[in-house]
Design a protein around this motif. Structure first.
Motif, PDB file in Angstrom:
ATOM      1  N   MET A 129       0.848  -1.178   0.000  1.00 28.00           N
ATOM      2  CA  MET A 129       0.000   0.000   0.000  1.00 28.00           C
ATOM      3  C   MET A 129       0.890   1.237   0.000  1.00 28.00           C
ATOM      4  N   ALA A 130       0.594   2.157  -0.906  1.00 25.00           N
ATOM      5  CA  ALA A 130       1.358   3.401  -1.005  1.00 25.00           C
ATOM      6  C   ALA A 130       1.129   4.243   0.255  1.00 25.00           C
ATOM      7  N   THR A 131       2.171   4.936   0.676  1.00 24.08           N
ATOM      8  CA  THR A 131       2.075   5.789   1.854  1.00 24.08           C
ATOM      9  C   THR A 131       1.601   7.186   1.459  1.00 24.08           C
ATOM     10  N   LEU A 132       1.279   7.965   2.455  1.00 22.53           N
ATOM     11  CA  LEU A 132       0.877   9.346   2.232  1.00 22.53           C
ATOM     12  C   LEU A 132       1.993  10.120   1.530  1.00 22.53           C
ATOM     13  N   ASP A 133       3.240   9.910   1.955  1.00 19.93           N
ATOM     14  CA  ASP A 133       4.377  10.595   1.330  1.00 19.93           C
ATOM     15  C   ASP A 133       4.564  10.170  -0.123  1.00 19.93           C
ATOM     16  N   GLN A 134       4.343   8.896  -0.432  1.00 27.83           N
ATOM     17  CA  GLN A 134       4.466   8.429  -1.814  1.00 27.83           C
ATOM     18  C   GLN A 134       3.374   9.037  -2.694  1.00 27.83           C
ATOM     19  N   CYS A 135       2.173   9.175  -2.151  1.00 26.15           N
ATOM     20  CA  CYS A 135       1.074   9.793  -2.907  1.00 26.15           C
ATOM     21  C   CYS A 135       1.366  11.267  -3.154  1.00 26.15           C
ATOM     22  N   ARG A 136       1.860  11.937  -2.136  1.00 23.31           N
ATOM     23  CA  ARG A 136       2.203  13.362  -2.287  1.00 23.31           C
ATOM     24  C   ARG A 136       3.310  13.530  -3.337  1.00 23.31           C
ATOM     25  N   ALA A 137       4.308  12.656  -3.286  1.00 21.55           N
ATOM     26  CA  ALA A 137       5.404  12.710  -4.260  1.00 21.55           C
ATOM     27  C   ALA A 137       4.884  12.438  -5.672  1.00 21.55           C
ATOM     28  N   ALA A 138       3.932  11.521  -5.806  1.00 28.53           N
ATOM     29  CA  ALA A 138       3.352  11.230  -7.123  1.00 28.53           C
ATOM     30  C   ALA A 138       2.614  12.451  -7.664  1.00 28.53           C
ATOM     31  N   LEU A 139       1.877  13.146  -6.813  1.00 24.43           N
ATOM     32  CA  LEU A 139       1.189  14.359  -7.258  1.00 24.43           C
ATOM     33  C   LEU A 139       2.188  15.453  -7.640  1.00 24.43           C
ATOM     34  N   ASP A 140       3.292  15.544  -6.909  1.00 31.16           N
ATOM     35  CA  ASP A 140       4.336  16.509  -7.270  1.00 31.16           C
ATOM     36  C   ASP A 140       4.938  16.175  -8.636  1.00 31.16           C
ATOM     37  N   ARG A 141       5.175  14.879  -8.904  1.00 32.98           N
ATOM     38  CA  ARG A 141       5.706  14.461 -10.210  1.00 32.98           C
ATOM     39  C   ARG A 141       4.697  14.749 -11.321  1.00 32.98           C
ATOM     40  N   LEU A 142       3.422  14.513 -11.033  1.00 35.81           N
ATOM     41  CA  LEU A 142       2.387  14.801 -12.020  1.00 35.81           C
ATOM     42  C   LEU A 142       2.361  16.287 -12.349  1.00 35.81           C
ATOM     43  N   ALA A 143       2.448  17.126 -11.333  1.00 35.43           N
ATOM     44  CA  ALA A 143       2.472  18.580 -11.561  1.00 35.43           C
ATOM     45  C   ALA A 143       3.676  18.967 -12.403  1.00 35.43           C
ATOM     46  N   GLN A 144       4.825  18.370 -12.115  1.00 34.44           N
ATOM     47  CA  GLN A 144       6.038  18.660 -12.881  1.00 34.44           C
ATOM     48  C   GLN A 144       5.880  18.208 -14.331  1.00 34.44           C
ATOM     49  N   ASN A 145       5.327  17.014 -14.526  1.00 34.21           N
ATOM     50  CA  ASN A 145       5.114  16.502 -15.883  1.00 34.21           C
ATOM     51  C   ASN A 145       4.167  17.405 -16.667  1.00 34.21           C
ATOM     52  N   MET A 146       3.122  17.860 -16.004  1.00 31.36           N
ATOM     53  CA  MET A 146       2.154  18.728 -16.668  1.00 31.36           C
ATOM     54  C   MET A 146       2.769  20.067 -17.041  1.00 31.36           C
ATOM     55  N   SER A 147       3.581  20.618 -16.164  1.00 26.95           N
ATOM     56  CA  SER A 147       4.150  21.939 -16.434  1.00 26.95           C
ATOM     57  C   SER A 147       5.169  21.903 -17.569  1.00 26.95           C
ATOM     58  N   SER A 148       5.748  20.742 -17.845  1.00 27.44           N
ATOM     59  CA  SER A 148       6.722  20.650 -18.930  1.00 27.44           C
ATOM     60  C   SER A 148       6.112  20.097 -20.218  1.00 27.44           C
ATOM     61  N   ALA A 149       4.821  19.806 -20.210  1.00 26.54           N
ATOM     62  CA  ALA A 149       4.149  19.269 -21.395  1.00 26.54           C
ATOM     63  C   ALA A 149       3.926  20.372 -22.420  1.00 26.54           C
ATOM     64  N   ASP A 150       3.674  19.953 -23.657  1.00 28.19           N
ATOM     65  CA  ASP A 150       3.357  20.923 -24.698  1.00 28.19           C
ATOM     66  C   ASP A 150       2.228  20.382 -25.563  1.00 28.19           C
ATOM     67  N   GLY A 151       1.842  21.125 -26.545  1.00 24.59           N
ATOM     68  CA  GLY A 151       0.823  20.679 -27.494  1.00 24.59           C
ATOM     69  C   GLY A 151      -0.540  20.491 -26.867  1.00 24.59           C
ATOM     70  N   ARG A 152      -1.201  19.391 -27.241  1.00 20.13           N
ATOM     71  CA  ARG A 152      -2.564  19.114 -26.793  1.00 20.13           C
ATOM     72  C   ARG A 152      -2.655  18.938 -25.280  1.00 20.13           C
ATOM     73  N   VAL A 153      -1.647  18.313 -24.675  1.00 22.57           N
ATOM     74  CA  VAL A 153      -1.670  18.101 -23.223  1.00 22.57           C
ATOM     75  C   VAL A 153      -1.649  19.441 -22.508  1.00 22.57           C
ATOM     76  N   ARG A 154      -0.781  20.304 -22.919  1.00 23.12           N
ATOM     77  CA  ARG A 154      -0.696  21.635 -22.307  1.00 23.12           C
ATOM     78  C   ARG A 154      -2.009  22.395 -22.475  1.00 23.12           C
ATOM     79  N   GLY A 155      -2.593  22.313 -23.654  1.00 23.53           N
ATOM     80  CA  GLY A 155      -3.857  22.993 -23.898  1.00 23.53           C
ATOM     81  C   GLY A 155      -4.994  22.432 -23.060  1.00 23.53           C
ATOM     82  N   ALA A 156      -5.007  21.115 -22.864  1.00 25.32           N
ATOM     83  CA  ALA A 156      -6.078  20.490 -22.087  1.00 25.32           C
ATOM     84  C   ALA A 156      -6.008  20.846 -20.610  1.00 25.32           C
ATOM     85  N   THR A 157      -4.823  21.156 -20.134  1.00 26.83           N
ATOM     86  CA  THR A 157      -4.661  21.448 -18.710  1.00 26.83           C
ATOM     87  C   THR A 157      -4.539  22.938 -18.429  1.00 26.83           C
TER      88      THR A 157
END
Length: 115
Positions: free
Chosen positions: A1-29
């Motif tokens: 089972m993932a821990t609270l810290d692992q979930c928080r880190a996953a959301l931080d990685r998702l935010a980082q991935n989104m901020s560096s995206a381009d094209g359709r992904v960037r437009g959708a978000t």
């Protein structure tokens, strides 16, 4: 089972991935919406906002979401980590009920490009 810290880190990685995206992904978000991600097995909800193509102001609160966000996700901690790490396909997880996504029709249409 993932821990609270692992979930928080996953959301931080998702935010980082989104901020560096381009094209359709960037437009959708590139919207301004409130966001919640309920982690059922940890009985915690991460709340924040989607703004300028990334997730901002994320905080964890115990229990269910304190208010109804514009975009609401519900899943286990393991599924959140697997989704962000690319080990779980969002469309399959959503269609099988492992991940729940609730949003207005306009937001769902915009976010479908991420699937």
């Amino acid at each position: 089972m993932a821990t609270l810290d692992q979930c928080r880190a996953a959301l931080d990685r998702l935010a980082q991935n989104m901020s560096s995206a381009d094209g359709r992904v960037r437009g959708a978000t590139a919207v301004h919406r409130s966001l919640s991600c309920r982690i059922t097995d940890l009985d915690v909800t991460f709340v924040g906002r989607l703004a300028d193509g990334t997730i901002r102001d994320v905080t964890g609160v115990p229990g269910p979401p304190p208010h109804k966000a514009d975009i609401r996700l519900t899943m286990t901690g393991d599924d959140l980590v697997a989704l962000v790490d690319g080990e779980l396909n969002f469309a399959r997880a959503w269609s099988s009920g492992r991940v729940k996504l609730e949003a207005g029709l306009r937001d769902l249409l915009r976010l479908r490009t991420l699937l």
